[in-house]
Design an enzyme around this catalytic site. Structure first.
Site, PDB file in Angstrom:
ATOM      1  N   GLU A 115      76.646  41.596  76.263  1.00 55.30           N
ATOM      2  CA  GLU A 115      75.605  42.615  76.337  1.00 55.30           C
ATOM      3  C   GLU A 115      74.992  42.763  77.710  1.00 55.30           C
ATOM      4  OE1 GLU A 115      74.148  41.407  71.887  1.00 55.30           O
ATOM      5  OE2 GLU A 115      72.715  42.123  73.339  1.00 55.30           O
ATOM      6  N   CYS A 128      69.819  43.517  83.350  1.00 57.46           N
ATOM      7  CA  CYS A 128      70.124  42.133  83.022  1.00 57.46           C
ATOM      8  C   CYS A 128      71.583  42.103  82.569  1.00 57.46           C
ATOM      9  CB  CYS A 128      69.182  41.698  81.898  1.00 57.46           C
ATOM     10  SG  CYS A 128      69.463  40.040  81.311  1.00 57.46           S
ATOM     11  N   CYS A 135      78.404  30.983  76.250  1.00 54.69           N
ATOM     12  CA  CYS A 135      77.960  30.067  77.299  1.00 54.69           C
ATOM     13  C   CYS A 135      78.264  28.644  76.859  1.00 54.69           C
ATOM     14  CB  CYS A 135      76.450  30.218  77.533  1.00 54.69           C
ATOM     15  SG  CYS A 135      75.826  29.229  78.910  1.00 54.69           S
ATOM     16  N   CYS A 139      72.090  24.882  75.686  1.00 51.81           N
ATOM     17  CA  CYS A 139      70.644  24.663  75.629  1.00 51.81           C
ATOM     18  C   CYS A 139      70.166  24.989  74.209  1.00 51.81           C
ATOM     19  CB  CYS A 139      69.921  25.542  76.647  1.00 51.81           C
ATOM     20  SG  CYS A 139      70.506  25.282  78.345  1.00 51.81           S
ATOM     21  N   CYS A 142      68.378  28.365  73.172  1.00 54.67           N
ATOM     22  CA  CYS A 142      68.978  29.638  73.586  1.00 54.67           C
ATOM     23  C   CYS A 142      70.049  30.070  72.589  1.00 54.67           C
ATOM     24  CB  CYS A 142      69.579  29.487  74.980  1.00 54.67           C
ATOM     25  SG  CYS A 142      70.536  30.918  75.518  1.00 54.67           S
ATOM     26  N   CYS A 366      65.658  37.576  76.425  1.00 54.23           N
ATOM     27  CA  CYS A 366      66.480  36.453  76.855  1.00 54.23           C
ATOM     28  C   CYS A 366      66.805  35.517  75.698  1.00 54.23           C
ATOM     29  CB  CYS A 366      65.760  35.680  77.938  1.00 54.23           C
ATOM     30  SG  CYS A 366      64.046  35.376  77.528  1.00 54.23           S
TER      31      CYS A 366
HETATM   32  N1  SAH Z   1      72.498  30.431  82.203  1.00 48.80           N
HETATM   33  C1  SAH Z   1      71.513  31.015  83.067  1.00 48.80           C
HETATM   34  C2  SAH Z   1      71.137  32.429  82.687  1.00 48.80           C
HETATM   35  C3  SAH Z   1      70.823  32.632  81.257  1.00 48.80           C
HETATM   36  S1  SAH Z   1      69.430  33.185  80.486  1.00 48.80           S
HETATM   37  C4  SAH Z   1      70.279  30.154  83.076  1.00 48.80           C
HETATM   38  O1  SAH Z   1      70.161  29.306  82.191  1.00 48.80           O
HETATM   39  O2  SAH Z   1      69.455  30.305  83.952  1.00 48.80           O
HETATM   40  C5  SAH Z   1      68.102  33.547  81.476  1.00 48.80           C
HETATM   41  C6  SAH Z   1      66.845  32.740  81.156  1.00 48.80           C
HETATM   42  O3  SAH Z   1      66.424  32.881  79.794  1.00 48.80           O
HETATM   43  C7  SAH Z   1      67.041  31.244  81.382  1.00 48.80           C
HETATM   44  O4  SAH Z   1      65.953  30.731  82.088  1.00 48.80           O
HETATM   45  C8  SAH Z   1      67.069  30.719  79.963  1.00 48.80           C
HETATM   46  O5  SAH Z   1      66.727  29.368  79.918  1.00 48.80           O
HETATM   47  C9  SAH Z   1      66.045  31.615  79.293  1.00 48.80           C
HETATM   48  N2  SAH Z   1      66.105  31.595  77.837  1.00 48.80           N
HETATM   49  C10 SAH Z   1      67.186  31.396  77.051  1.00 48.80           C
HETATM   50  N3  SAH Z   1      66.845  31.439  75.750  1.00 48.80           N
HETATM   51  C11 SAH Z   1      65.518  31.677  75.701  1.00 48.80           C
HETATM   52  C12 SAH Z   1      64.603  31.840  74.635  1.00 48.80           C
HETATM   53  N4  SAH Z   1      64.978  31.750  73.367  1.00 48.80           N
HETATM   54  N5  SAH Z   1      63.305  32.077  74.958  1.00 48.80           N
HETATM   55  C13 SAH Z   1      62.921  32.174  76.256  1.00 48.80           C
HETATM   56  N6  SAH Z   1      63.750  32.029  77.290  1.00 48.80           N
HETATM   57  C14 SAH Z   1      65.044  31.776  77.031  1.00 48.80           C
END
Ligand code: SAH
Length: 375
Positions: A115, A128, A135, A139, A142, A366
């Site tokens: 997306e 974005c 991925c 984490c 996420c 995000c």
């Molecule tokens: N892999 C990269 C980019 C991915 S997402 C990274 O981790 O930086 C971009 C941001 O959104 C990252 O800081 C990630 O930790 C955050 N993110 C992911 N899931 C989230 C959620 N459920 N709530 C808030 N932020 C989130």
């Protein structure tokens, strides 16, 4: 999809390479200007034909042969399938925030889904983009991390997300009329620095002036990472002026080991040292991403610890209210805890903002991207 790909990663499992898959077809946006000419010559045509194609794609954002009057029908029929194959099909488009936020679900040549989200603000348009389908960084908060890695996207698959956003603006399909994509954030699906080569190619293609690329300023591009230290160091050496964002989420290794599992390999100290190296070289403030999770990482003492780590550095903290993923036991911090967290960071002289929560109702926020596709 095979059942193997649907198996969620085990807790703590990190995946750097996805299952072997066929490569997306070659596209003009994968190639440098010189490589485009070579490709055209290899097809038996004059090098300037490559420049014509580049003007259509990067300057005019056209990839439909019918809109290329300076190329004969025979030439179009030969060159377009070879150098401008259709890479992405929109399978779903959703808008919210009064039409200012647009999410597109894309289907690639092999059926994988990912997306991009376009967000219009009064002073800028931010896209974005995804760098991987899925991925491997796992984490736990996420949504993308829960589904595992399917594959890396190619340079052109990343560039095409941006080109498509600009086309939508040009064609008046975004509320507010025509406009220009000014900012790109690699904060969609995927860990950009785990797909280093394709992402760097995309950064170059997005920022080179037309007709080499899309001509968006490097200063408007943000590469966000979990903290792959050797890749941050490599990026530092590239001599770019893109912004680096580090997803920290905890100031202490004990908690960060669980929230960002790559921390078991590169610790908070090492990640921050690499980030300061990047800031020194580029002169740009590093952005520290910190999702505030109620009673997990939002305690006042953690704000103080974070403040001490960041004090006096070229840095800006972006606090993100956690966007809970379906079935997650975690939720966003209480407003008073969020306020206290901000206050304590500011007390240490650290620049801090709380990120807006664009796109929530269309699962465009995000971490929600993968979940929305699978639903
Ligand atoms: N892999 C990269 C980019 C991915 S997402 C990274 O981790 O930086 C971009 C941001 O959104 C990252 O800081 C990630 O930790 C955050 N993110 C992911 N899931 C989230 C959620 N459920 N709530 C808030 N932020 C989130």
């Amino acid at each position: 999809m095979s059942s193997e790909e649907n198996t969620p990663p085990r807790p703590g499992q990190l995946v750097f390479a996805g299952p072997r898959r066929a490569k997306p077809p070659r596209h003009l946006a994968d190639l440098t200007v010189a490589e485009r000419r070579e490709a055209v010559v290899a097809l038996g045509e004059k090098p300037f034909r490559a420049d014509q194609l580049s003007r259509h794609y990067f300057d005019r954002l056209v990839d439909d042969p019918a809109e290329m009057p300076d190329l004969s029908k025979a030439l179009r029929e030969k060159l377009v399938p070879e150098l401008l194959p259709r890479l992405l099909d929109p399978v779903r488009e959703l808008a919210c925030d009064g039409g200012d936020t647009h999410k597109t679900v894309w289907k690639a040549f092999d059926g994988v889904l990912f997306e991009s989200v376009l967000m219009r603000y009064p002073d800028r348009v931010t896209m974005c983009v995804s760098s991987q389908a899925g991925c491997g960084m796992n984490c736990p908060f996420c949504a993308t991390g829960q589904a595992g890695l399917t594959r890396n996207l190619s340079t052109a698959e990343i560039v095409e997300q941006v080109a498509a956003g600009q086309r939508a603006l040009n064609q008046g399909r975004v509320a507010g009329g025509p406009g220009r994509v000014s900012n790109i954030v690699f904060m969609g699906m995927g860990e950009p620095l785990a797909n280093y080569k394709a992402v760097l190619g995309a950064v170059r293609r997005i920022t080179e002036p037309a007709p080499a690329g899309l001509g968006i300023s490097q200063r408007g591009v943000t590469v966000s990472t979990v903290g792959l230290v050797p890749a941050i160091e490599k990026l530092t050496a590239e001599g770019l002026s893109v912004r680096l964002a580090v997803s920290l989420h905890a100031p202490d290794d004990e908690l960060r080991d669980t929230l960002v599992p790559i921390n078991t390999r590169w610790k908070v100290r090492e990640v921050l040292d690499a980030a300061w190296g990047y800031a020194r070289k580029t002169g740009r403030r590093v952005s520290i991403e910190y999702a505030l999770i109620k009673d997990v990482n939002d305690q006042a003492w953690r704000a103080d610890l974070l403040g001490r780590l960041l004090k006096g550095k070229l840095v800006h903290v972006n606090l993100i209210p956690l966007n809970p993923t379906p079935g997650s036991k975690w939720t966003a911090s209480r407003p008073e805890d969020e306020r206290e967290f901000v206050r304590r960071l500011a007390e240490h002289g650290v620049a801090v903002t709380v990120r807006d929560t664009r796109g929530r109702e269309i699962d465009g926020a995000c971490g929600q991207l993968a979940a929305a596709v699978k639903a």
